[in-house]
Design an enzyme around this catalytic site. Structure first.
Site, PDB file in Angstrom:
ATOM      1  N   ASP A  44      34.739   6.708 -31.446  1.00 38.01           N
ATOM      2  CA  ASP A  44      35.590   6.402 -32.603  1.00 38.01           C
ATOM      3  C   ASP A  44      36.426   7.619 -33.014  1.00 38.01           C
ATOM      4  O   ASP A  44      37.245   7.548 -33.927  1.00 38.01           O
ATOM      5  CB  ASP A  44      34.784   5.832 -33.777  1.00 38.01           C
ATOM      6  CG  ASP A  44      33.731   6.790 -34.301  1.00 38.01           C
ATOM      7  OD1 ASP A  44      33.587   7.909 -33.760  1.00 38.01           O
ATOM      8  OD2 ASP A  44      33.028   6.411 -35.265  1.00 38.01           O
ATOM      9  N   SER A  45      36.254   8.736 -32.296  1.00 42.17           N
ATOM     10  CA  SER A  45      37.143   9.890 -32.482  1.00 42.17           C
ATOM     11  C   SER A  45      38.590   9.496 -32.190  1.00 42.17           C
ATOM     12  O   SER A  45      39.519  10.191 -32.598  1.00 42.17           O
ATOM     13  CB  SER A  45      36.717  11.038 -31.563  1.00 42.17           C
ATOM     14  OG  SER A  45      36.578  10.597 -30.234  1.00 42.17           O
ATOM     15  N   ASP A  83      31.202   3.217 -28.914  1.00 44.52           N
ATOM     16  CA  ASP A  83      30.846   3.769 -30.217  1.00 44.52           C
ATOM     17  C   ASP A  83      30.993   2.689 -31.291  1.00 44.52           C
ATOM     18  O   ASP A  83      32.095   2.177 -31.516  1.00 44.52           O
ATOM     19  CB  ASP A  83      31.830   4.916 -30.520  1.00 44.52           C
ATOM     20  CG  ASP A  83      31.188   6.044 -31.277  1.00 44.52           C
ATOM     21  OD1 ASP A  83      29.997   5.945 -31.617  1.00 44.52           O
ATOM     22  OD2 ASP A  83      31.893   7.049 -31.516  1.00 44.52           O
ATOM     23  N   LYS A 112      26.567   2.936 -29.003  1.00 42.38           N
ATOM     24  CA  LYS A 112      26.054   4.138 -29.669  1.00 42.38           C
ATOM     25  C   LYS A 112      26.200   3.967 -31.164  1.00 42.38           C
ATOM     26  O   LYS A 112      27.206   3.445 -31.641  1.00 42.38           O
ATOM     27  CB  LYS A 112      26.842   5.363 -29.202  1.00 42.38           C
ATOM     28  CG  LYS A 112      26.600   6.602 -30.024  1.00 42.38           C
ATOM     29  CD  LYS A 112      27.208   7.820 -29.370  1.00 42.38           C
ATOM     30  CE  LYS A 112      28.591   8.189 -29.861  1.00 42.38           C
ATOM     31  NZ  LYS A 112      28.688   8.512 -31.291  1.00 42.38           N
ATOM     32  N   GLU A 114      25.393   6.090 -35.035  1.00 43.28           N
ATOM     33  CA  GLU A 114      25.020   7.354 -35.665  1.00 43.28           C
ATOM     34  C   GLU A 114      23.870   7.135 -36.634  1.00 43.28           C
ATOM     35  O   GLU A 114      23.828   6.139 -37.353  1.00 43.28           O
ATOM     36  CB  GLU A 114      26.223   7.938 -36.421  1.00 43.28           C
ATOM     37  CG  GLU A 114      27.333   8.384 -35.501  1.00 43.28           C
ATOM     38  CD  GLU A 114      28.510   9.040 -36.235  1.00 43.28           C
ATOM     39  OE1 GLU A 114      28.374   9.400 -37.425  1.00 43.28           O
ATOM     40  OE2 GLU A 114      29.572   9.191 -35.598  1.00 43.28           O
ATOM     41  N   GLU A 181      24.785  16.306 -31.797  1.00 45.87           N
ATOM     42  CA  GLU A 181      26.067  16.961 -32.119  1.00 45.87           C
ATOM     43  C   GLU A 181      25.883  18.063 -33.174  1.00 45.87           C
ATOM     44  O   GLU A 181      25.181  17.874 -34.176  1.00 45.87           O
ATOM     45  CB  GLU A 181      27.070  15.918 -32.641  1.00 45.87           C
ATOM     46  CG  GLU A 181      28.390  16.577 -33.054  1.00 45.87           C
ATOM     47  CD  GLU A 181      29.557  15.620 -33.246  1.00 45.87           C
ATOM     48  OE1 GLU A 181      29.385  14.404 -33.080  1.00 45.87           O
ATOM     49  OE2 GLU A 181      30.657  16.117 -33.570  1.00 45.87           O
TER      50      GLU A 181
HETATM   51  O1  KIV Z   1      33.575   9.538 -31.238  1.00 48.40           O
HETATM   52  C1  KIV Z   1      33.280  10.447 -30.458  1.00 48.40           C
HETATM   53  O2  KIV Z   1      34.104  10.946 -29.689  1.00 48.40           O
HETATM   54  C2  KIV Z   1      31.909  10.935 -30.483  1.00 48.40           C
HETATM   55  C3  KIV Z   1      31.635  12.227 -29.796  1.00 48.40           C
HETATM   56  C4  KIV Z   1      32.004  13.334 -30.705  1.00 48.40           C
HETATM   57  C5  KIV Z   1      30.229  12.325 -29.331  1.00 48.40           C
HETATM   58  O3  KIV Z   1      31.062  10.338 -31.072  1.00 48.40           O
END
Ligand code: KIV
Length: 263
Positions: A44-45, A83, A112, A114, A181
């Site tokens: 989600d970056s 994500d 994934k 968090e 992280e």
């Molecule tokens: O969204 C992302 O790119 C991430 C990485 C920082 C692990 O979660």
């Protein structure tokens, strides 16, 4: 190796060979990375580096699915990790509904989310429903607004104990892998030794089972800020700016297209 990377491949790599993970958000770059990496994270970056937002929090399921489909179209070999965006896994039911959506509409191999021990029941529920889940502990970008920014974790004994407890709770709940992280390297090292599942670090030192970087950071394309852990392998923004500047100049002075580029 040409064979598709599976969960079994990643499990077998623990303690033998480092796992290489990178983010990708589109088919073009994913296809360039596919041969060289083990896992592609549709992170989600993308909300920051692609959508120009200040943090990851406004990413949506539909946006993530769009990008995950594109990455799936460009890859054959890499394990694909999806994500789950902020606000899409607040309860077991909501998490399962959205994880099924990700599985149903894309080719991703795992999702994934968090969080630590407080998310263990959700990880367990997803696992019981045939969803492969990676956890994400330490610095959690989706908590940035709640925490007032981004800070390295594991700096004192309480924080250290809490992150280790998070990791153990997620593994017990059925997580198949763990992103660590922004933590002190000794914490990541201890977690990696304690867990049977592979750990992937980002700003967590060298002892994790693998490493992940955001592609636009490592290719030097994202100039907004540069965390200490990011190595820029090329000056992407410099290369792109030079190229576009030259193109613009050649169009203006009518040196492009010349004969070579004309039918
Ligand atoms: O969204 C992302 O790119 C991430 C990485 C920082 C692990 O979660």
């Amino acid at each position: 190796m040409d064979k598709k990377i599976t969960l079994k491949t990643l499990r077998d790599m623990k303690g033998r060979e480092k796992i290489v993970m990178v983010t990708a958000y589109d088919s073009l770059f994913a296809s360039l990375f596919d041969e060289h990496v083990d896992v592609i994270l549709i992170g989600d970056s993308l909300n920051m580096s692609f959508a120009g937002q200040d943090d990851t929090l406004s990413a949506t399921m539909d946006q993530m699915i769009y990008h995950a489909r594109a990455v799936g179209n460009g890859t054959k070999r890499s394990f694909l990790l999806f994500d789950m965006p902020f606000g899409t896994y607040g309860s077991k039911k909501q998490a399962l509904k959205n994880a099924i959506k990700a599985y149903g509409q894309t080719k991703v191999d795992a999702v994934k989310l968090e969080g630590g021990k407080e998310k263990a029941d959700i990880v367990k529920y997803l696992s019981q429903n045939a969803i492969a889940v990676f956890g994400h502990v330490g610095l959690k970008p989706q908590s940035a607004r709640q925490e007032g920014g981004y800070s390295v974790k594991g700096k004192n004994e309480d924080e250290k104990r809490s992150i280790i407890e998070d990791a153990l709770a997620l593994e017990t709940a059925g997580a198949v892998g763990l992103i660590i992280e922004g933590v002190k390297p000794d914490v990541a090292s201890e977690i990696t030794k304690k867990l049977k599942i592979p750990t992937i670090g980002i700003g967590a030192g060298v002892d994790c089972d693998g490493q992940v970087l955001v592609w636009s950071d490592m290719l030097g394309l994202y100039d907004n800020f540069l965390p200490k852990f990011v190595k820029r392998y090329i000056d992407g923004s410099g290369i792109v700016k030079d190229a576009i500047k030259q193109y613009a100049a050649e169009v203006k002075d009518v040196s492009f297209p010349n004969e070579k580029f004309t039918y």
